[in-house]
Write a protein that holds these residues in place. Structure first.
Motif, short mmCIF file in Angstrom:
data_model
loop_
_atom_site.label_atom_id
_atom_site.label_comp_id
_atom_site.label_asym_id
_atom_site.label_seq_id
_atom_site.Cartn_x
_atom_site.Cartn_y
_atom_site.Cartn_z
N GLU A 1 42.24 36.26 44.73
CA GLU A 1 41.56 35.79 42.86
C GLU A 1 42.31 34.77 42.36
O GLU A 1 43.70 34.22 41.89
CB GLU A 1 41.50 37.05 42.22
CG GLU A 1 40.69 36.85 40.57
CD GLU A 1 41.17 38.03 40.35
OE1 GLU A 1 40.08 38.87 40.37
OE2 GLU A 1 41.89 38.21 39.24
N GLU B 1 32.14 38.47 41.08
CA GLU B 1 31.58 39.64 41.78
C GLU B 1 31.14 40.95 41.12
O GLU B 1 31.24 40.91 39.85
CB GLU B 1 32.47 40.15 42.17
CG GLU B 1 32.84 39.40 43.48
CD GLU B 1 34.35 39.96 44.12
OE1 GLU B 1 34.91 40.95 44.27
OE2 GLU B 1 34.66 39.67 45.70
N GLN C 1 33.39 36.99 36.51
CA GLN C 1 33.66 37.01 37.31
C GLN C 1 32.25 36.42 39.00
O GLN C 1 31.34 36.74 38.65
CB GLN C 1 34.43 38.26 38.59
CG GLN C 1 33.59 39.27 37.64
CD GLN C 1 34.96 39.97 37.99
OE1 GLN C 1 35.81 40.27 37.47
NE2 GLN C 1 34.08 41.30 39.27
N ARG D 1 47.19 37.89 44.28
CA ARG D 1 46.67 38.88 45.55
C ARG D 1 46.35 39.81 44.64
O ARG D 1 47.18 40.33 43.52
CB ARG D 1 47.29 38.88 46.99
CG ARG D 1 47.23 40.18 47.57
CD ARG D 1 47.25 39.91 49.12
NE ARG D 1 46.94 38.65 50.22
CZ ARG D 1 46.00 38.37 51.34
NH1 ARG D 1 45.05 39.30 50.13
NH2 ARG D 1 46.57 37.07 51.56
N ARG D 2 45.34 40.24 44.18
CA ARG D 2 44.86 42.13 44.11
C ARG D 2 43.43 42.12 45.10
O ARG D 2 42.51 42.05 44.61
CB ARG D 2 43.98 40.49 42.61
CG ARG D 2 44.93 40.05 41.56
CD ARG D 2 44.10 39.95 40.18
NE ARG D 2 44.63 39.38 38.81
CZ ARG D 2 45.61 39.78 38.29
NH1 ARG D 2 45.70 41.39 37.93
NH2 ARG D 2 46.42 39.29 37.54
N ASN E 1 42.04 32.88 39.01
CA ASN E 1 41.61 32.40 37.74
C ASN E 1 41.67 30.65 37.07
O ASN E 1 42.77 30.44 37.48
CB ASN E 1 42.69 33.27 36.66
CG ASN E 1 42.63 32.81 35.00
OD1 ASN E 1 41.60 32.74 35.02
ND2 ASN E 1 43.06 34.04 34.10
N VAL F 1 40.66 31.59 49.05
CA VAL F 1 40.36 32.03 47.83
C VAL F 1 38.78 33.02 47.67
O VAL F 1 38.00 32.45 48.83
CB VAL F 1 40.10 31.50 46.75
CG1 VAL F 1 39.63 31.96 45.14
CG2 VAL F 1 41.90 31.18 46.60
N ASP F 2 38.98 34.55 47.44
CA ASP F 2 37.74 35.48 47.98
C ASP F 2 37.34 35.77 46.56
O ASP F 2 35.89 35.07 46.36
CB ASP F 2 38.23 36.68 48.46
CG ASP F 2 38.59 36.32 49.79
OD1 ASP F 2 38.02 36.25 50.48
OD2 ASP F 2 40.26 36.66 49.34
N ARG F 3 37.86 35.69 45.29
CA ARG F 3 37.67 35.81 44.13
C ARG F 3 37.98 34.51 42.77
O ARG F 3 38.79 34.52 42.56
CB ARG F 3 37.22 37.40 43.45
CG ARG F 3 36.70 37.87 42.47
CD ARG F 3 37.83 39.41 41.45
NE ARG F 3 37.26 39.55 42.28
CZ ARG F 3 38.72 41.54 43.52
NH1 ARG F 3 39.60 41.08 42.31
NH2 ARG F 3 38.20 42.24 44.15
N TYR F 4 36.57 34.28 42.18
CA TYR F 4 36.93 34.02 41.21
C TYR F 4 36.88 34.20 40.03
O TYR F 4 35.67 35.12 39.60
CB TYR F 4 36.36 32.26 41.49
CG TYR F 4 36.09 31.73 42.86
CD1 TYR F 4 37.07 31.30 42.50
CD2 TYR F 4 35.25 31.79 43.97
CE1 TYR F 4 37.62 30.33 43.80
CE2 TYR F 4 35.59 31.47 44.93
CZ TYR F 4 36.94 30.53 44.70
OH TYR F 4 37.41 29.69 46.00
N VAL F 5 37.35 34.10 38.92
CA VAL F 5 37.56 34.92 37.44
C VAL F 5 37.63 33.55 36.59
O VAL F 5 38.21 32.56 36.59
CB VAL F 5 38.17 35.79 36.96
CG1 VAL F 5 37.57 36.52 38.10
CG2 VAL F 5 39.38 35.72 36.85
#
Length: 170
Positions: A98, A170, A168, A92-93, A100, A131-135
């Motif tokens: 998020e 976003e 990423q 969580r960020r 990785n 999961v909301d964000r991918y990096v």
């Protein structure tokens, strides 16, 4: 945080099997080609090293439970054969989950779209898991990984860590 259990993920040509220590012998030849390490560093592992690594990675979370560790072996459906691996470390960020993400496909099986297909399948599963964000961190000279990231909707940012560019969604 109580993280969900990792699950098997299937797509048209590949299956992502949750990693276990028992995968070490079949992954040893997959990871033997030194060219794999050109951009990510390191050297081909020994069987003993894989046993130790997979023992830790298959736990599913960090000691403090702040990170969710997801590791899959990428296998061809027919004939069933290990060809690489997928990884996601989720935390969580700034109020969002998020991931990785990273992928490795044996050079003998590169150029067939397997990494793209496996990564897309992993992202679908992770999104369904919240999961909301991918990096992804990609060496600036690694065109193949950049292409895979771009196909997943990731874009390069101005952030560089350890010589790798942060991509990423976003």
């Amino acid at each position: 945080m109580n993280w969900p259990a990792i699950e098997r993920v299937e797509s048209k040509r590949v299956v992502l099997d949750p990693l276990t220590v028992q995968h070490a012998p079949e992954m040893l030849p997959v990871l033997a080609d030194p060219s794999i390490y050109e951009f990510i560093g390191g050297t081909p592992p020994t069987l003993e090293q894989l046993h130790r690594l997979y023992g830790v990675q298959s736990l599913g979370h960090s000691d403090d439970n702040a990170q969710w560790w997801l590791n899959w072996v990428v296998c061809l459906r027919r004939p069933r054969r290990a060809v690489g691996y997928m990884q996601a470390t989720v935390e969580r960020r700034a109020g969002v989950l998020e991931a990785n993400i990273a992928w490795v496909i044996s050079p003998a099986f590169q150029g067939r779209g397997l990494a793209t297909e496996a990564t897309a399948s992993m992202i679908v599963w992770l999104t369904a898991s919240g999961v909301d964000r991918y990096v992804a961190y990609i060496h600036p000279d690694h065109a193949a990984s950049a292409a895979i990231a771009r196909k997943q909707g990731l874009r390069p940012t101005s952030v560089v860590e350890d010589g790798e560019v942060r991509w990423q969604n976003e």
